[in-house]
Design an enzyme around this catalytic site. Sequence first.
Site, short mmCIF file in Angstrom:
data_model
loop_
_atom_site.label_atom_id
_atom_site.label_comp_id
_atom_site.label_asym_id
_atom_site.label_seq_id
_atom_site.Cartn_x
_atom_site.Cartn_y
_atom_site.Cartn_z
N ASP A 67 -42.49 106.83 34.55
CA ASP A 67 -42.16 106.61 33.15
C ASP A 67 -40.66 106.82 32.94
O ASP A 67 -39.99 107.48 33.73
CB ASP A 67 -42.96 107.54 32.24
N GLU A 126 -44.05 112.17 32.64
CA GLU A 126 -43.18 113.31 32.89
C GLU A 126 -42.26 113.56 31.71
O GLU A 126 -41.99 114.71 31.35
CB GLU A 126 -42.35 113.05 34.16
#
Length: 363
Positions: A67, A126
């Site tokens: 991400d 994350e």
Amino acid sequence: MDDVHALARRLVETPSHEDETAAGDEIEDWLREHTDADVLRDDAPNGGNIIARKGSGDSVALVGHHDVVPPADEQVDDGEYVVYEEDGRLYGRGAADMKGAVAAAMVAFRDADPDCELVFCSFVGEEQGGIGVRHHLERHDAPDYAVVAEGSTSYTTDGVTDVVVAHKGRRGSTIYAQGVAAHASEPASGENAIYRASDAVDVVRELDFPAVEVMGERVEGSVAVTGIDGGSAWNVIPDTCEVTVDERTVPGERADLDRVTSVPGVSWSVDQDLPPMECTSDAFADAVLDAAADAQSGAPRHVVKPHATDAGWLADEGTACVVCGASEPGEAHTKTESVSLDTLDVCYETYRGLANAWPVRED
């Protein structure tokens, strides 16, 4: 290292700030096509974590996330991420944080011939507080050892990729001050919540910053008030006020925020607690440092990182972690984010070298 560079570009070109499915598809498909590993795509939110395993023995994980934070306007053109190479660097959202290092870890995973169980992990979420790694750890055992491929380059010397043996965590808290509303023309008839909050702020300002030492490196935390919100009108004594506190935590220590409750009408709660990390294995930290030294001409060192990473969640579950990756200070989350292609090569050699050398056997 054409494979690393080409794969890094493919990953950076794939948008993953709102939905990480497409980036996960790229990673999963590549692993299935280019390795004989067991590949798992789990049901974590936003497209799922990608886990690949090969070999047997104690587990060593190469850990990343796919991400990214939302791109700046300059990093998008007609809905597509803008990605280009210039002066030996790859530019684009996620190049530094951290798709470049994910690509290096993937190719190193493919090429390594380990005497351990080698695991590759790329997690979702994350940037949202470790959603993916927490999902994984709730369902599976933590690895014995892990190299988290977040940034550790140019900490001691420009262009040198160091090895992080500890990093800070982040605890975000809210202080609540309760008062009694009154007309501002008669302030003594109420209890001013902003005054109580101000007294609590004074308590925070006097708190000691916790500090510890990890493998000879000092890790010092901090506590700071970062926001205050109270009052409803210019002529009303406020009955509520909230204060936000940012605390950078260190392994095993927290600031004594409970001291704010000594102020009448004041309480507090934790909104987010991203754990710090310290490596619990000197042998593993030294082995990663040796691999990093063999991979580059500079002299890497054990260092401390100021930012929280997924290594904190892994360390909480007993994994001996270090952080070693290509991103340099000041690159992540910027509108000119980039990563050195040469440094991606160093990361590839470090990860592959460690995988082939671990466990270290003494004669």
